[in-house]
Design an enzyme around this catalytic site. Structure first.
Site, PDB file in Angstrom:
ATOM      1  N   MET A  13     -16.219  16.507   5.175  1.00 44.43           N
ATOM      2  CA  MET A  13     -15.493  17.973   5.022  1.00 44.43           C
ATOM      3  C   MET A  13     -15.893  18.818   6.280  1.00 44.43           C
ATOM      4  O   MET A  13     -17.124  18.898   6.277  1.00 44.43           O
ATOM      5  CB  MET A  13     -15.530  18.436   3.642  1.00 44.43           C
ATOM      6  CG  MET A  13     -15.002  17.512   2.607  1.00 44.43           C
ATOM      7  SD  MET A  13     -15.156  18.286   1.097  1.00 44.43           S
ATOM      8  CE  MET A  13     -14.731  16.985   0.143  1.00 44.43           C
ATOM      9  N   ASP A  73     -17.642  11.321   1.744  1.00 39.26           N
ATOM     10  CA  ASP A  73     -16.530  12.314   1.962  1.00 39.26           C
ATOM     11  C   ASP A  73     -17.114  13.349   2.880  1.00 39.26           C
ATOM     12  O   ASP A  73     -17.849  14.102   2.726  1.00 39.26           O
ATOM     13  CB  ASP A  73     -16.072  13.124   0.612  1.00 39.26           C
ATOM     14  CG  ASP A  73     -15.430  12.095  -0.223  1.00 39.26           C
ATOM     15  OD1 ASP A  73     -14.372  11.734   0.078  1.00 39.26           O
ATOM     16  OD2 ASP A  73     -15.640  12.051  -1.579  1.00 39.26           O
ATOM     17  N   HIS A  95     -14.510   8.702   4.439  1.00 38.98           N
ATOM     18  CA  HIS A  95     -13.184   9.154   4.210  1.00 38.98           C
ATOM     19  C   HIS A  95     -13.299  10.557   5.161  1.00 38.98           C
ATOM     20  O   HIS A  95     -13.970  11.734   4.637  1.00 38.98           O
ATOM     21  CB  HIS A  95     -13.263   9.480   2.723  1.00 38.98           C
ATOM     22  CG  HIS A  95     -11.993  10.271   2.608  1.00 38.98           C
ATOM     23  ND1 HIS A  95     -11.551  10.790   1.286  1.00 38.98           N
ATOM     24  CD2 HIS A  95     -10.818  10.763   3.332  1.00 38.98           C
ATOM     25  CE1 HIS A  95     -10.438  11.516   1.355  1.00 38.98           C
ATOM     26  NE2 HIS A  95      -9.985  11.396   2.450  1.00 38.98           N
ATOM     27  N   HIS A 108     -18.364   5.486  -0.998  1.00 41.25           N
ATOM     28  CA  HIS A 108     -17.421   6.453  -0.523  1.00 41.25           C
ATOM     29  C   HIS A 108     -18.103   7.781  -0.176  1.00 41.25           C
ATOM     30  O   HIS A 108     -18.844   8.442  -0.965  1.00 41.25           O
ATOM     31  CB  HIS A 108     -16.474   6.929  -1.476  1.00 41.25           C
ATOM     32  CG  HIS A 108     -15.214   7.354  -1.195  1.00 41.25           C
ATOM     33  ND1 HIS A 108     -14.141   6.759  -0.544  1.00 41.25           N
ATOM     34  CD2 HIS A 108     -15.061   8.660  -1.183  1.00 41.25           C
ATOM     35  CE1 HIS A 108     -13.301   7.748  -0.110  1.00 41.25           C
ATOM     36  NE2 HIS A 108     -13.651   8.969  -0.632  1.00 41.25           N
ATOM     37  N   MET A 131      -4.376   9.966  -1.725  1.00 39.33           N
ATOM     38  CA  MET A 131      -5.105  11.215  -2.503  1.00 39.33           C
ATOM     39  C   MET A 131      -4.337  11.311  -3.666  1.00 39.33           C
ATOM     40  O   MET A 131      -3.147  11.779  -3.894  1.00 39.33           O
ATOM     41  CB  MET A 131      -5.313  12.382  -1.652  1.00 39.33           C
ATOM     42  CG  MET A 131      -6.261  12.177  -0.394  1.00 39.33           C
ATOM     43  SD  MET A 131      -7.854  12.064  -0.926  1.00 39.33           S
ATOM     44  CE  MET A 131      -8.279  13.115  -2.247  1.00 39.33           C
ATOM     45  N   SER A 167     -17.917   8.005  -5.198  1.00 38.02           N
ATOM     46  CA  SER A 167     -18.235   8.904  -4.036  1.00 38.02           C
ATOM     47  C   SER A 167     -19.459   9.729  -4.391  1.00 38.02           C
ATOM     48  O   SER A 167     -19.554  10.388  -5.371  1.00 38.02           O
ATOM     49  CB  SER A 167     -17.053   9.953  -4.310  1.00 38.02           C
ATOM     50  OG  SER A 167     -17.361  11.098  -3.564  1.00 38.02           O
ATOM     51  N   MET A 174     -12.277  14.063   6.252  1.00 39.12           N
ATOM     52  CA  MET A 174     -11.257  15.283   5.975  1.00 39.12           C
ATOM     53  C   MET A 174     -11.663  16.259   7.028  1.00 39.12           C
ATOM     54  O   MET A 174     -12.419  17.237   6.812  1.00 39.12           O
ATOM     55  CB  MET A 174     -11.670  15.615   4.508  1.00 39.12           C
ATOM     56  CG  MET A 174     -11.016  14.699   3.499  1.00 39.12           C
ATOM     57  SD  MET A 174     -11.381  14.972   1.996  1.00 39.12           S
ATOM     58  CE  MET A 174     -13.208  13.709   1.861  1.00 39.12           C
ATOM     59  N   PHE A 203     -12.394  18.773  -3.271  1.00 41.50           N
ATOM     60  CA  PHE A 203     -13.626  18.823  -4.409  1.00 41.50           C
ATOM     61  C   PHE A 203     -13.303  17.594  -5.155  1.00 41.50           C
ATOM     62  O   PHE A 203     -12.764  17.084  -5.268  1.00 41.50           O
ATOM     63  CB  PHE A 203     -13.146  20.200  -5.034  1.00 41.50           C
ATOM     64  CG  PHE A 203     -13.118  21.422  -4.197  1.00 41.50           C
ATOM     65  CD1 PHE A 203     -14.302  22.028  -3.747  1.00 41.50           C
ATOM     66  CD2 PHE A 203     -11.911  21.662  -3.735  1.00 41.50           C
ATOM     67  CE1 PHE A 203     -14.334  23.297  -3.017  1.00 41.50           C
ATOM     68  CE2 PHE A 203     -12.008  23.145  -2.704  1.00 41.50           C
ATOM     69  CZ  PHE A 203     -13.162  23.645  -2.429  1.00 41.50           C
ATOM     70  N   ASP A 242      -7.898   8.045  -4.676  1.00 40.17           N
ATOM     71  CA  ASP A 242      -9.202   8.785  -4.492  1.00 40.17           C
ATOM     72  C   ASP A 242      -8.708  10.009  -5.434  1.00 40.17           C
ATOM     73  O   ASP A 242      -7.902  11.046  -4.836  1.00 40.17           O
ATOM     74  CB  ASP A 242      -9.403   9.017  -3.114  1.00 40.17           C
ATOM     75  CG  ASP A 242     -10.686   9.986  -2.864  1.00 40.17           C
ATOM     76  OD1 ASP A 242     -11.418  10.323  -3.900  1.00 40.17           O
ATOM     77  OD2 ASP A 242     -10.993  10.141  -1.649  1.00 40.17           O
TER      78      ASP A 242
END
Ligand code: DX5
Ligand code: ZN
Length: 214
Positions: free
Chosen positions: A38, A36, A67, A34, A138, A9, A69, A144, A172
């Site tokens: 957010m 992330d 991913h 990966h 998850m 990640s 979020m 975080f 993850d």
């Protein structure tokens, strides 16, 4: 069955040289990147979006495992496809129309995944599990890097594996050389690792994860 894959990640990488970091994990033997995303709404943190993903797309041919979020991800699927996502993972908790967003993702010819927060039961997958390529479990609360693995999710991995034996199951959060094996034994095959990979020698860490997964 499905081979073990390591997905570092980039959340734990040095954002001031993101392109170089992506090249470095590629050279170190990563299988996926990966990413992330957010939005400060679905999770209490902000990262980056399509423009940044588009920039690092030039640095590697590795699969981009994106991913999301973010609340109501259906608003941005096309943007992430255009930015270079190969697989788009949405949270079941982030949209009222999970089935619709899965079809939307697949309509662009990219792979679709669904993620479950630690408290979300696997039952939400019942009517869509045959439509997707991957389930992301998850193993920390999203938002975080560097958090501790929640052992209760091991049961959930087993339950998902029972629902559909041939599906990719990605874990993850808090994945290390000490937590990977219990997840492999439960049926998972794709492993996100952020702080674990980026706090050491990338190649050494990725190799150790693969070794401990056996
Ligand atoms: C958390 C992210 C993870 C995170 C994992 O919200 O989805 O991908 O980067 O970080 P580690 O491996 O440090 O737990
Ligand atoms: Zn993630």
């Amino acid at each position: 069955t499905n081979g073990i894959k390591i997905a570092p990640s980039i959340l734990s990488s040095d954002f001031s040289k993101l392109g170089e970091e992506v090249v470095a994990i590629d050279k170190a033997g990563a299988d996926y990147v990966h990413i992330d995303v957010m939005d400060g709404q679905f999770v209490p943190n902000l990262t980056f979006g399509p423009p940044v993903i588009k920039c690092i797309r030039k640095c590697t041919n590795l699969m981009f495992d994106v991913h999301l979020m973010i609340d109501r991800p259906e608003r941005y699927i096309e943007d992430f496809v255009k930015a270079g996502a190969d697989i788009i993972v949405v949270h079941s908790e982030s949209t009222i129309h999970l089935h619709r967003v899965i079809q939307q993702i697949k309509s662009f010819g990219v792979k679709a995944g669904v993620s479950l927060n630690p408290s979300t039961p696997e039952e939400v997958l019942k009517y869509i599990i045959n439509d997707i390529d991957m389930v992301l479990v998850m193993s920390v609360n999203p938002g975080f890097g560097g958090q501790k693995f929640i052992p209760a999710v091991v049961e959930k991995i087993k339950a998902i594996k029972k629902m559909r034996a041939d599906i990719d199951i990605e874990v993850d959060g808090g994945v290390t050389d000490e937590t990977i094996k219990i997840c492999v034994d439960a049926g998972a095959n794709v492993f996100v690792a952020g702080s674990y990979v980026f706090s050491g020698d990338y190649k050494e860490r990725i190799n150790l994860l693969k070794l401990k997964a056996k």
